[in-house]
Design an enzyme around this catalytic site. Structure first.
Site, short mmCIF file in Angstrom:
data_model
loop_
_atom_site.label_atom_id
_atom_site.label_comp_id
_atom_site.label_asym_id
_atom_site.label_seq_id
_atom_site.Cartn_x
_atom_site.Cartn_y
_atom_site.Cartn_z
N THR A 20 0.85 -1.20 0.00
CA THR A 20 0.00 0.00 0.00
C THR A 20 0.89 1.26 0.00
OG1 THR A 20 -1.41 -1.31 1.47
CG2 THR A 20 -2.00 1.00 1.19
N HIS A 50 1.57 -9.35 -7.16
CA HIS A 50 2.19 -10.21 -6.15
C HIS A 50 2.78 -11.47 -6.81
CE1 HIS A 50 0.76 -8.09 -2.64
NE2 HIS A 50 -0.49 -8.44 -2.73
P1 A3P Z 1 1.47 -4.00 9.87
O1 A3P Z 1 0.38 -5.02 9.82
O2 A3P Z 1 2.74 -4.55 10.42
O3 A3P Z 1 1.08 -2.74 10.55
P2 A3P Z 1 0.47 -4.44 2.44
O4 A3P Z 1 0.26 -3.02 2.04
O5 A3P Z 1 1.49 -5.15 1.61
O6 A3P Z 1 -0.81 -5.16 2.59
O7 A3P Z 1 1.16 -4.38 3.88
C1 A3P Z 1 0.46 -3.89 4.99
C2 A3P Z 1 1.47 -3.50 6.04
O8 A3P Z 1 2.05 -2.24 5.68
C3 A3P Z 1 0.80 -3.29 7.39
O9 A3P Z 1 1.80 -3.59 8.35
C4 A3P Z 1 0.49 -1.81 7.33
O10 A3P Z 1 0.25 -1.22 8.59
C5 A3P Z 1 1.76 -1.28 6.69
N1 A3P Z 1 1.57 0.04 6.06
C6 A3P Z 1 0.49 0.48 5.38
N2 A3P Z 1 0.68 1.74 4.98
C7 A3P Z 1 1.91 2.10 5.42
C8 A3P Z 1 2.67 3.32 5.33
N3 A3P Z 1 2.19 4.39 4.71
N4 A3P Z 1 3.88 3.34 5.90
C9 A3P Z 1 4.38 2.25 6.53
N5 A3P Z 1 3.71 1.08 6.67
C10 A3P Z 1 2.49 1.01 6.11
#
Ligand code: A3P
Length: 304
Positions: free
Chosen positions: A56, A116
């Site tokens: 994200t 992915h």
């Molecule tokens: P956590 O569950 O450890 O908090 P993806 O986007 O691949 O689904 O990954 C989600 C993870 O990225 C989650 O980790 C989420 O909180 C974190 N995340 C989402 N936005 C983020 C941002 N702007 N900066 C840092 N981490 C972020």
């Protein structure tokens, strides 16, 4: 293609192994179609991750960097303030899952896609093109904990909670969406060593610790480096602020909105930190995961 049925360890009950990687049936259809039909262009850009690696965030930063002329970063109506980055930069296999013959003709170059899909399962047109791939990996302990929470958040709404032990066992056996995690990471890591102009390998942890450096690296790789004038204007900090966990997670669209897939945007924002595994994994789990990681990455040059 082998099937793992009665898999209660992930969102969907049945997963299929294709070319060494696990997919849910809905993802697999999209993956196969993407692999077979996607017409890559040399100017295409792919952001690639294993789920829960910070996709994200990487999507948001990439979108902001690449579109900063059309969408000035500090403008109050920047698309990222109103739209979740998964809508702005969709997973290409999801596009193909909905439509086996999508029309990308209205997308101006460089077209920004996300996936992915493992390196081995990318379309041949991508392999032979000069398109650019940014792969971001994350420490497997934090990735697993993030996946555990994400899965259970979704399952709570549908069918009940998985135990962390059950899901951990599957993860260690390589059974996770688009996993085995280690194989996916290694596929892109090796490619980044062989084709550094085409594949840039990033780590979530480095992005957290040195965000400005990583952002400049990304802009350079995308062919639109941060200019001295932009440096003077503080654009790097502005992009990082716009794409920060704090900004994105507090937006109305991400607190209450849903994706077209029906998933809540809020599920993509939990803590956004390094090291939350310490709060969830037992010493035995840590030892087991560290051993697998050491073993799998041994000799590759890749460390955490
Ligand atoms: P956590 O569950 O450890 O908090 P993806 O986007 O691949 O689904 O990954 C989600 C993870 O990225 C989650 O980790 C989420 O909180 C974190 N995340 C989402 N936005 C983020 C941002 N702007 N900066 C840092 N981490 C972020």
């Amino acid at each position: 293609m082998s099937t793992l049925s009665k898999n209660r360890g992930w969102v969907l009950p049945v997963m299929y192994n294709y070319q060494g990687f696990w997919h849910s049936i809905s993802h697999l259809q999209g993956v196969l179609s993407f692999q077979k039909h996607f017409p890559a262009q040399d100017t295409d850009i792919f952001v690639v991750t294993a789920p829960k690696s910070g996709t994200t965030w990487l999507k948001a930063i990439s979108f902001a960097i690449l579109n900063r002329t059309s969408y000035p970063i500090t403008s109050g109506d920047h698309p990222l303030l109103k739209t979740n980055s998964h809508e702005l930069v969709p997973f290409v296999e999801d596009i193909y899952a909905d439509n086996p013959n999508p029309d990308f003709s209205s997308m101006p170059p460089p077209r920004l896609f996300a996936t992915h899909v493992s390196h081995v399962s990318l379309p041949e047109s991508v392999h032979v093109s000069k398109c650019k791939i940014v792969y971001m990996c994350r420490n497997p302990k934090d990735l697993f904990v993030s996946a555990f929470h994400f899965t259970n958040k979704l399952r709570l709404e549908h069918m009940g909670v998985n135990s962390i032990e059950e899901m951990f066992d599957l993860f260690c056996k390589g059974v996770s969406l688009y996993g085995p995690y280690w194989d996916q990471v290694l596929g892109y890591w090796n490619e980044s060593l062989q084709r550094p102009k085409q594949v840039l390998f990033l780590k979530y942890e480095e992005m957290k610790e040195h965000p400005g450096t990583e952002l400049r690296k990304l802009a350079e790789f995308y062919g639109c480096p941060i200019t001295p004038k932009e440096e003077e204007e503080g654009i790097v900090d502005a992009i990082l602020r716009l794409c920060s966990f704090e900004t994105l997670s507090n937006l109305e669209v991400n607190k209450n909105g849903t994706l077209t897939t029906g998933l809540s945007n809020q599920a993509y924002f939990r803590r956004g930190e390094i090291g939350d595994w310490k709060n969830h994994l037992t010493a035995e789990m840590v030892e087991q995961l560290d051993m697998i990681t050491e073993d799998k990455f041994h000799g590759s040059g890749l460390t955490f």
